[in-house]
Design a protein around this motif. Structure first.
Motif, PDB file in Angstrom:
ATOM      1  N   ALA A  35     -15.608  48.781 -69.092  1.00 17.76           N
ATOM      2  CA  ALA A  35     -16.787  48.214 -69.747  1.00 17.76           C
ATOM      3  C   ALA A  35     -17.720  47.493 -68.779  1.00 17.76           C
ATOM      4  CB  ALA A  35     -16.347  47.245 -70.846  1.00 17.76           C
ATOM      5  N   ILE A  36     -17.220  47.058 -67.641  1.00 12.59           N
ATOM      6  CA  ILE A  36     -18.023  46.222 -66.738  1.00 12.59           C
ATOM      7  C   ILE A  36     -18.862  47.081 -65.790  1.00 12.59           C
ATOM      8  CG2 ILE A  36     -17.983  44.363 -65.039  1.00 12.59           C
ATOM      9  CD1 ILE A  36     -17.009  43.608 -67.874  1.00 12.59           C
ATOM     10  N   GLU A  37     -18.213  47.948 -65.040  1.00 13.89           N
ATOM     11  CA  GLU A  37     -18.923  48.748 -64.033  1.00 13.89           C
ATOM     12  C   GLU A  37     -19.216  50.170 -64.496  1.00 13.89           C
ATOM     13  OE1 GLU A  37     -17.626  48.061 -59.842  1.00 13.89           O
ATOM     14  OE2 GLU A  37     -15.933  47.011 -60.790  1.00 13.89           O
ATOM     15  N   LYS A  38     -18.648  50.564 -65.634  1.00 12.29           N
ATOM     16  CA  LYS A  38     -18.798  51.936 -66.136  1.00 12.29           C
ATOM     17  C   LYS A  38     -18.444  52.941 -65.037  1.00 12.29           C
ATOM     18  CE  LYS A  38     -20.082  52.487 -69.739  1.00 12.29           C
ATOM     19  NZ  LYS A  38     -19.302  52.480 -71.019  1.00 12.29           N
ATOM     20  N   LYS A  39     -17.320  52.675 -64.409  1.00 11.98           N
ATOM     21  CA  LYS A  39     -16.946  53.426 -63.207  1.00 11.98           C
ATOM     22  C   LYS A  39     -15.481  53.864 -63.225  1.00 11.98           C
ATOM     23  CE  LYS A  39     -16.602  52.599 -58.186  1.00 11.98           C
ATOM     24  NZ  LYS A  39     -16.922  51.648 -57.090  1.00 11.98           N
ATOM     25  N   TYR A  40     -14.611  52.994 -63.711  1.00 13.51           N
ATOM     26  CA  TYR A  40     -13.176  53.255 -63.596  1.00 13.51           C
ATOM     27  C   TYR A  40     -12.615  53.880 -64.882  1.00 13.51           C
ATOM     28  CZ  TYR A  40     -13.433  50.554 -59.325  1.00 13.51           C
ATOM     29  OH  TYR A  40     -13.770  50.115 -58.067  1.00 13.51           O
ATOM     30  N   ILE A  41     -11.738  54.865 -64.697  1.00 13.16           N
ATOM     31  CA  ILE A  41     -11.115  55.572 -65.809  1.00 13.16           C
ATOM     32  C   ILE A  41     -10.247  54.599 -66.616  1.00 13.16           C
ATOM     33  CG2 ILE A  41      -9.536  57.434 -66.437  1.00 13.16           C
ATOM     34  CD1 ILE A  41     -12.098  58.458 -65.158  1.00 13.16           C
ATOM     35  N   GLU A  42     -10.326  54.706 -67.940  1.00 13.79           N
ATOM     36  CA  GLU A  42      -9.449  53.900 -68.788  1.00 13.79           C
ATOM     37  C   GLU A  42      -8.512  54.802 -69.600  1.00 13.79           C
ATOM     38  OE1 GLU A  42     -10.969  50.303 -70.563  1.00 13.79           O
ATOM     39  OE2 GLU A  42     -10.641  49.662 -68.485  1.00 13.79           O
ATOM     40  N   GLU A  43      -8.984  55.352 -70.709  1.00 14.68           N
ATOM     41  CA  GLU A  43      -8.138  56.241 -71.494  1.00 14.68           C
ATOM     42  C   GLU A  43      -9.007  57.160 -72.334  1.00 14.68           C
ATOM     43  OE1 GLU A  43      -7.020  53.935 -75.550  1.00 14.68           O
ATOM     44  OE2 GLU A  43      -5.988  53.155 -73.791  1.00 14.68           O
TER      45      GLU A  43
END
Length: 355
Positions: free
Chosen positions: A224-232
């Motif tokens: 949610a912060i950088e819109k960069k890292y994979i979550e799920e």
């Protein structure tokens, strides 16, 4: 909790659906389990009753402030006629983690498993036996106190319903197409993303609908912060096989700690497959794809078990994974986990409960 479970059997059994043509979560068995909670009494009055609508006050707090959590697991009928549950103790631990985060009282996990076993025994004839089918078990807890004050409810109900289901995806074990969501946010660290809370799924619906209009089965969420890292993915954890190593996002407080996810990591480690839990950016995924190192992508979850990903769409980039075919690791994981769940493979890890 040692209170006896009262059983009231239906006088009007329902017609069972055609088990060769089951969808997911559309049909329900004849009975359900209910248990009440009051802050002055704790959990009480466990009972199995005929499946029916539940009457609730319009001011029930679940409708207004969203105190609702749930779990999902599957029951299988073995060739010997026994019922098998896959790691239900882990579901109960996660249920209580969700309860704690949402201010809901803890449940006795062993008793709830006992209640689930009792309910399944009552409706055992509803368990489908065709390949790829199972009896889906949905325990959930809702806040029932009629009050418009913003606080934890003083009363709750824990309910368990059962649903004979087919494959989560109608196409079965076929690679799905997934859209990487760049606009909406599902959860943020410090929020309730790690809990199996109803609100998490409400937050995902709009993006899911948009993705389906474009021909994608699921949404892959970024942080949610950088819109960069994979979550799920919407209903699954996600794994990437890059240059021989399987990588999945680390549990960070905003993604669900999946039971199937944990099982997959254990199996990969036992098989000697390098596996990493760490931060993983979408740029790293795309770079691996362009370098020819992105070998497999698959989702994991109770509903779909293993879901191979054949295509990832991110902004203007379309990544076709493994020529749109099921990868070797994905197939082996699916065969192993479903083999354990159905009793066709020996359980050497004490993951299954048979009764």
């Amino acid at each position: 909790m040692s209170e006896e479970i009262k059983v009231q059997l239906t006088t009007q059994p329902g017609e069972k659906p055609d088990s060769t043509n089951l969808s997911f979560g559309k049909f329900f068995t004849d009975h359900m389990f209910i248990m009440d909670y009051h802050k002055d009494k704790g959990w009480y009055d466990p009972r199995i009753v005929p499946y029916a609508p539940i009457a609730m006050d319009p001011a029930a707090m679940v409708f207004h402030y969203g105190q609702a959590v749930f779990e999902g697991m599957k029951a299988y009928l073995t060739e010997s006629g026994k019922v098998l549950l896959f790691r239900p103790d882990q579901n109960m631990k996660r249920l209580n983690r969700s309860n704690e985060r949402l201010g809901i009282p803890e449940v006795d996990g062993e008793f709830v498993i006992h209640a689930i076993q009792t309910l399944i025994e009552v409706d055992k004839s509803w368990i489908p036996t065709e390949k790829g089918t199972s009896l889906y078990v949905r325990p959930f807890i809702i806040a029932t106190e009629p009050c418009l004050g913003v606080r934890s409810s003083y009363t709750y109900q824990l309910i368990v319903i059962l649903s004979p289901v087919g494959a989560y995806y109608s196409s079965g074990l076929e690679p799905v197409k997934i859209n990487v969501e760049s606009s909406y946010t599902r959860a943020v660290r410090g929020g309730i993303g790690f809990a199996k809370a109803a609100g998490n799924y409400a937050a995902s619906i709009k993006a899911q609908e948009n993705a389906k209009k474009e021909g994608y089965s699921q949404v892959l969420w970024l942080d949610a912060i950088e819109k960069k890292y994979i979550e799920e993915v919407g209903s699954m954890n996600i794994f990437f096989k890059i240059g021989g190593t399987v990588i999945t996002p680390a549990i960070n407080g905003s993604i669900l700690e999946g039971v199937t996810r944990s099982s997959v990591i254990t199996l990969l480690q036992e098989w000697g497959v390098p596996v990493e839990e760490r931060k993983l950016s979408i740029e790293e995924i795309y770079e691996a794809y362009t370098n020819g190192k992105l070998e497999e992508v698959f989702g994991t979850g109770t509903a779909a078990v293993i879901s191979p990903v054949g295509e990832l769409h991110w902004n203007e980039h379309t990544m076709e994974i493994n020529d749109g075919k099921i990868g070797e690791v994905s197939q082996k994981l699916y065969d192993t986990i479903t083999g354990l769940q159905s009793g066709h493979l020996p359980d050497t890890r004490n993951w299954t409960l048979t009764f």
